[in-house]
Design an enzyme around this catalytic site. Structure first.
Site, PDB file in Angstrom:
ATOM      1  N   ASP A 127      18.815   2.815 -18.448  1.00 33.37           N
ATOM      2  CA  ASP A 127      19.552   2.684 -19.241  1.00 33.37           C
ATOM      3  C   ASP A 127      19.939   3.836 -19.637  1.00 33.37           C
ATOM      4  OD1 ASP A 127      20.173   1.677 -22.419  1.00 33.37           O
ATOM      5  OD2 ASP A 127      18.372   0.736 -22.504  1.00 33.37           O
ATOM      6  N   ASP A 229      23.885   2.757 -23.628  1.00 32.99           N
ATOM      7  CA  ASP A 229      23.592   2.720 -24.844  1.00 32.99           C
ATOM      8  C   ASP A 229      24.160   3.225 -26.221  1.00 32.99           C
ATOM      9  OD1 ASP A 229      21.212   2.287 -27.361  1.00 32.99           O
ATOM     10  OD2 ASP A 229      21.112   3.646 -27.241  1.00 32.99           O
ATOM     11  N   GLU A 283      27.251  -0.811 -24.333  1.00 31.35           N
ATOM     12  CA  GLU A 283      26.668  -2.069 -25.502  1.00 31.35           C
ATOM     13  C   GLU A 283      27.895  -1.386 -26.696  1.00 31.35           C
ATOM     14  OE1 GLU A 283      23.549  -2.105 -28.725  1.00 31.35           O
ATOM     15  OE2 GLU A 283      23.711  -0.232 -28.243  1.00 31.35           O
ATOM     16  N   HIS A 349      16.129  -6.697 -26.967  1.00 31.32           N
ATOM     17  CA  HIS A 349      15.453  -5.904 -27.487  1.00 31.32           C
ATOM     18  C   HIS A 349      15.303  -5.656 -28.807  1.00 31.32           C
ATOM     19  CE1 HIS A 349      18.236  -3.101 -26.387  1.00 31.32           C
ATOM     20  NE2 HIS A 349      17.161  -2.283 -26.526  1.00 31.32           N
ATOM     21  N   ASP A 350      16.465  -5.882 -29.110  1.00 33.31           N
ATOM     22  CA  ASP A 350      17.227  -5.724 -30.944  1.00 33.31           C
ATOM     23  C   ASP A 350      17.422  -7.114 -31.657  1.00 33.31           C
ATOM     24  OD1 ASP A 350      17.021  -2.916 -29.871  1.00 33.31           O
ATOM     25  OD2 ASP A 350      19.263  -3.009 -29.209  1.00 33.31           O
TER      26      ASP A 350
HETATM   27  C1  NOJ Z   1      20.534   0.764 -29.671  1.00 33.74           C
HETATM   28  C2  NOJ Z   1      19.009  -0.016 -28.653  1.00 33.74           C
HETATM   29  O1  NOJ Z   1      19.536  -1.242 -28.360  1.00 33.74           O
HETATM   30  C3  NOJ Z   1      18.570   0.143 -29.763  1.00 33.74           C
HETATM   31  O2  NOJ Z   1      17.482  -0.524 -29.230  1.00 33.74           O
HETATM   32  C4  NOJ Z   1      18.612   1.822 -30.186  1.00 33.74           C
HETATM   33  O3  NOJ Z   1      17.895   1.536 -31.249  1.00 33.74           O
HETATM   34  C5  NOJ Z   1      19.178   2.293 -30.508  1.00 33.74           C
HETATM   35  N1  NOJ Z   1      20.904   1.560 -29.871  1.00 33.74           N
HETATM   36  C6  NOJ Z   1      19.646   3.477 -30.704  1.00 33.74           C
HETATM   37  O4  NOJ Z   1      19.764   4.099 -29.980  1.00 33.74           O
END
Ligand code: NOJ
Length: 577
Positions: A127, A229, A283, A349-350
């Site tokens: 990442d 990210d 992302e 994870h989000d």
């Molecule tokens: C996206 C990530 O997947 C998330 O977990 C994170 O909180 C935010 N970007 C900020 O980096």
């Protein structure tokens, strides 16, 4: 006679054009690449396996479980950030990009981990968090120390004597304000995420070079890819003009894909991606299809693929319908059928757990619906990303009070609702369904204390259902979600039609069943998925040309006169003529 043969020739010509067109369509995406064929397993290191008893997962823990990962059959692992971090956002706030977070171990552990993966034929995707750093990064410490510090322009500053800058929305700020006043230099800095995640100034060539050097450092070490990210937000108009009122908080539409973002990606490609056999994934896929194509089409020399949010955002809530779900996934597939490449995922994870959001986590239906969702992810076009624990059908936990949540997004979101006098009950209700913490509860290894995730107290409580849902018991059960996952992975690996094949949606209007075919180089598969808790059936002409059933999550379905009868959450794939 003459007329007839002319008609025949015309017909044959028509058929052959049609077939050619079909074939061309089939072959359009056939340029073979390892990252298209990859099956990516995402590990949230904090929650995977703790080797030293501090309650936090670590690299040595992952090393202990490398054979488990290999046995899943997956071909690559994406690790959430493992760099030094004060953990305001669990590693998405990096304080040293060339070092390992002390909670997770050391660089020697990392080297051993990567070696262990490579020995097992598993690639490693890192990442890269460079829309922002931590406020504890040396760059920011320098930057905030004085207005004429050489690092000042590494971040976005707005001198207070110019008044308050135009409003910018922050996703994690308790006031939703992305500008934070800093008294040291009497100025505001920008943070699209938390106050401890100041945005880097990508318009500064020095910042960009720092990032390419960091990526080169990891590529030289031998990592196989990078996930960027929040990168769609990296470029900014540094004059910070006022946004129209209605767009101030419209994050994707107004904050993504600004300025010179594509130039930066081309530069990154030239400096890093073109020099190593690494894959790249962003992302976020921008605001529309045009943005998405511009990010990933091969002739653009930017990225290999992106992941869009639209599909994952439509989890079963009010207004959800399977027809909508199908429409979204089919629209994205169609748009990329001939050019570009995407990712397929239903969790990360989000998000809260896949089976709780898109399936049915009640005891009666958890197993078939988890298998059905894994069948979906692993039979669609695009690179599949499988989130750890979903191979077991892990479910959402059940937190009652805000104190039980650990995620900064949940906690600051709560404060924001309180600050604004909003509906806290509704907020808590939403968290219960969709909190990121639910996707982060520890991996359930066996039925011993703490699911054998850790000997000490886990940083986030293990889901109480670990006694029944765990690796050890699922390994032994031939009908477990885990063993189905492994079979499905094998099926995809042995059938390039599932990777490259053209996708055709069948009966878009069917309310319960999602059916489609994949076809490539004369191979054809029919996928039928019952997304409902009822028996359901579908009549398809393809059902008459079934050769064999190649995978099934329940017993063989009844098929009569072209009608396939499915049990609740049944998922079957057939090879067809
Ligand atoms: C996206 C990530 O997947 C998330 O977990 C994170 O909180 C935010 N970007 C900020 O980096």
């Amino acid at each position: 006679m003459h007329k007839l043969s002319a008609a025949l020739i015309a017909l044959l010509f028509f058929i052959s054009c049609g077939t050619k067109k079909e074939e061309q369509k089939d072959l359009a995406q056939s340029e073979e690449k390892w990252w298209k064929e990859a099956i990516i397993y995402q590990i949230y290191p904090r929650s995977f396996k703790d080797s030293d008893g501090d309650g936090i997962g670590d690299l040595k823990g992952i090393i202990q479980e490398l054979d488990y990962i290999k046995d899943l059959g997956v071909t690559a692992v994406w690790l959430n950030p493992i760099y030094s971090s004060p953990n305001d956002d669990n590693g998405y706030d990096v304080s040293d990009y060339r070092n390992i977070m002390s909670d997770f171990g050391t660089m020697e552990d990392f080297d051993r981990l990567m070696k262990g993966m490579h020995e097992r034929g598993i690639k490693l995707i890192m990442d890269v968090v460079v829309n922002h750093s931590s406020d504890e990064h040396e760059w920011f410490q320098q930057s905030r120390s004085s207005r004429d510090n050489p690092y000042r322009d590494y971040y976005h500053w707005w001198p207070a004597e110019k008044g308050k800058p135009n409003y910018r929305y922050s996703l994690f700020d308790e006031k939703g304000d992305a500008w934070k006043y800093d008294s040291i230099t009497d100025a505001y800095y920008l943070h699209y995420f938390s106050q401890k995640q100041p945005d880097l100034n990508w318009e500064n060539p020095k910042v960009r070079q720092e990032v390419y050097d960091i990526m080169t450092f990891w590529a030289e070490k031998g990592v196989d890819g990078f996930r960027l990210d929040a990168f769609q937000f990296a470029a900014k108009d540094t004059t910070f003009p006022a946004f129209p009122d209605d767009l101030q908080t419209n994050f994707i539409q107004y904050y993504a894909m600004q300025g010179n973002l594509h130039e930066y990606l081309k530069e990154m490609h030239e400096q890093v991606f073109s020099k190593y056999d690494v894959m790249s994934v962003a992302e976020g896929a921008g605001r529309n299809f045009e943005d998405a194509h511009n990010l990933v089409d091969a002739d653009r020399n930017e990225l290999n693929m992106a992941y869009a949010f639209e599909g994952v955002d439509i989890a079963k809530r009010e207004g959800y319908s399977l027809t909508h779900f199908k429409e979204v996934f089919s629209r994205w597939d169609k748009e990329f059928a001939e050019k570009g490449w995407l990712s397929i995922y239903l969790a990360n994870h989000d998000q809260a757990r896949m089976v709780s959001r898109f399936g049915n986590d009640s005891p009666a239906f958890r197993r078939p619906s988890a298998k059905m969702l894994n069948t979906f992810i692993l039979s669609m076009r695009g690179t599949p990303y499988c989130y750890f624990g979903d191979e077991l059908g892990m479910t959402n936990s059940n937190f009652e009070t805000i104190e039980e949540y650990q995620d900064i997004a949940a906690i600051n979101g709560y404060k924001k609702v309180v600050n604004e006098g909003g509906d806290i009950m509704e907020y808590m209700q939403n968290l219960k369904f969709g909190s990121r913490d639910y996707g982060r509860t520890p991996m359930q290894w066996d039925n011993s204390t703490n699911a054998n995730f850790a000997t000490g107290t886990p940083w986030l409580p293990v889901n109480e259902n670990y006694k029944t849902i765990n690796v050890e018991s699922e390994k032994k059960d031939p009908n477990s979600v885990l063993n189905h996952f492994r079979r499905m992975v094998e099926l995809r690996k042995n059938n390039p039609v599932l990777v490259y094949g053209a996708y055709t949606l069948l009966q878009p209007e069917h309310q319960e069943i999602y059916a489609y075919t994949r076809s490539w180089k004369g191979e054809k598969m029919l996928v039928v998925l019952n997304f409902s808790e009822k028996n359901s059936s579908i009549t398809l002409k393809e059902a008459k040309s079934i050769k064999e059933e190649v995978i099934n999550n329940l017993q063989s379905p009844d098929i009569k006169n072209g009608t396939i009868h499915l049990l609740p959450y049944q998922a079957v794939i057939f090879s067809i003529q």
